[in-house]
Scaffold this motif. Structure first.
Motif, short mmCIF file in Angstrom:
data_model
loop_
_atom_site.label_atom_id
_atom_site.label_comp_id
_atom_site.label_asym_id
_atom_site.label_seq_id
_atom_site.Cartn_x
_atom_site.Cartn_y
_atom_site.Cartn_z
N VAL A 1 0.86 -1.18 0.00
CA VAL A 1 0.00 0.00 0.00
C VAL A 1 0.90 1.23 0.00
CG1 VAL A 1 -1.68 1.34 1.34
CG2 VAL A 1 -1.87 -1.15 1.22
N GLY A 2 0.63 2.15 -0.90
CA GLY A 2 1.37 3.41 -0.96
C GLY A 2 0.48 4.57 -0.57
N LEU A 3 0.99 5.43 0.29
CA LEU A 3 0.26 6.62 0.73
C LEU A 3 1.12 7.85 0.50
CD1 LEU A 3 -0.96 5.20 4.17
CD2 LEU A 3 -2.30 5.34 2.05
N GLY B 1 -4.49 -6.64 11.08
CA GLY B 1 -3.71 -7.86 11.00
C GLY B 1 -3.30 -8.24 9.58
N HIS B 2 -3.70 -7.45 8.61
CA HIS B 2 -3.32 -7.74 7.22
C HIS B 2 -1.81 -7.52 7.06
CE1 HIS B 2 -3.94 -8.51 3.05
NE2 HIS B 2 -3.37 -7.37 2.71
N PRO B 3 -1.12 -8.47 6.44
CA PRO B 3 0.35 -8.41 6.41
C PRO B 3 0.96 -7.56 5.30
CG PRO B 3 -0.38 -10.43 5.38
CD PRO B 3 -1.62 -9.73 5.89
N CYS B 4 0.23 -6.61 4.75
CA CYS B 4 0.79 -5.80 3.67
C CYS B 4 1.93 -4.92 4.18
CB CYS B 4 -0.29 -4.93 3.04
SG CYS B 4 -1.00 -3.69 4.13
N LYS B 5 2.80 -4.55 3.26
CA LYS B 5 3.82 -3.56 3.52
C LYS B 5 3.25 -2.19 3.13
CE LYS B 5 7.09 -6.36 4.77
NZ LYS B 5 7.54 -6.40 6.13
N ILE B 6 3.74 -1.16 3.79
CA ILE B 6 3.23 0.19 3.55
C ILE B 6 4.40 1.13 3.27
CG2 ILE B 6 1.95 2.13 4.53
CD1 ILE B 6 0.70 0.00 6.47
N ASP C 1 6.58 1.05 6.57
CA ASP C 1 7.70 0.14 6.34
C ASP C 1 8.79 0.80 5.51
OD1 ASP C 1 6.65 -2.36 7.57
OD2 ASP C 1 5.09 -2.09 6.05
N TYR C 2 8.38 1.71 4.64
CA TYR C 2 9.32 2.37 3.74
C TYR C 2 8.95 3.84 3.58
CZ TYR C 2 10.17 -2.42 2.09
OH TYR C 2 10.45 -3.75 2.01
N TYR C 3 9.96 4.66 3.34
CA TYR C 3 9.78 6.06 2.94
C TYR C 3 10.34 6.17 1.54
CZ TYR C 3 11.05 10.93 2.22
OH TYR C 3 11.21 12.17 1.68
N SER D 1 9.78 4.85 -5.25
CA SER D 1 8.55 4.08 -5.11
C SER D 1 8.60 2.82 -5.97
CB SER D 1 7.34 4.93 -5.50
OG SER D 1 7.22 6.03 -4.65
N ALA D 2 9.08 2.97 -7.20
CA ALA D 2 9.20 1.81 -8.09
C ALA D 2 10.20 0.80 -7.53
CB ALA D 2 9.62 2.27 -9.48
#
Length: 81
Positions: A16-18, A40-45, A63-65, A72-73
């Motif tokens: 998921v990207g925000l 509880g969904h194991p997605c990375k953000i 999880d990432y900046y 992003s890519a």
């Protein structure tokens, strides 16, 4: 916020990207990340945008900046293969 969580779960989203371009949207970003974690969904953000810093991304639980589209890519390639 809840729409993002529901969709991530229903579609089994792995990443998921925000993005935030104004400081007023950062609060919603933090709440969305919290709701995803609580589900509880194991997605990375990953997060990015003009008003974010790597330190704040960590503080809100991402999880990432990413500072730009290329970063992003790179994250997407790492997470999704």
């Amino acid at each position: 916020m809840q729409k993002v969580v529901d969709t991530a779960i229903a579609e089994d989203v792995r990443l998921v990207g925000l993005s935030a371009l104004m400081t007023t949207t950062v609060v919603s970003m933090k709440k969305t990340i919290q709701a995803l974690r609580e589900s509880g969904h194991p997605c990375k953000i990953f997060v990015g945008g003009a008003v974010l810093t790597p330190e704040y991304a960590e503080e809100i639980g991402a999880d990432y900046y990413t500072r730009d589209a290329k970063a992003s890519a790179d994250v997407a390639k790492e997470v999704l293969g």
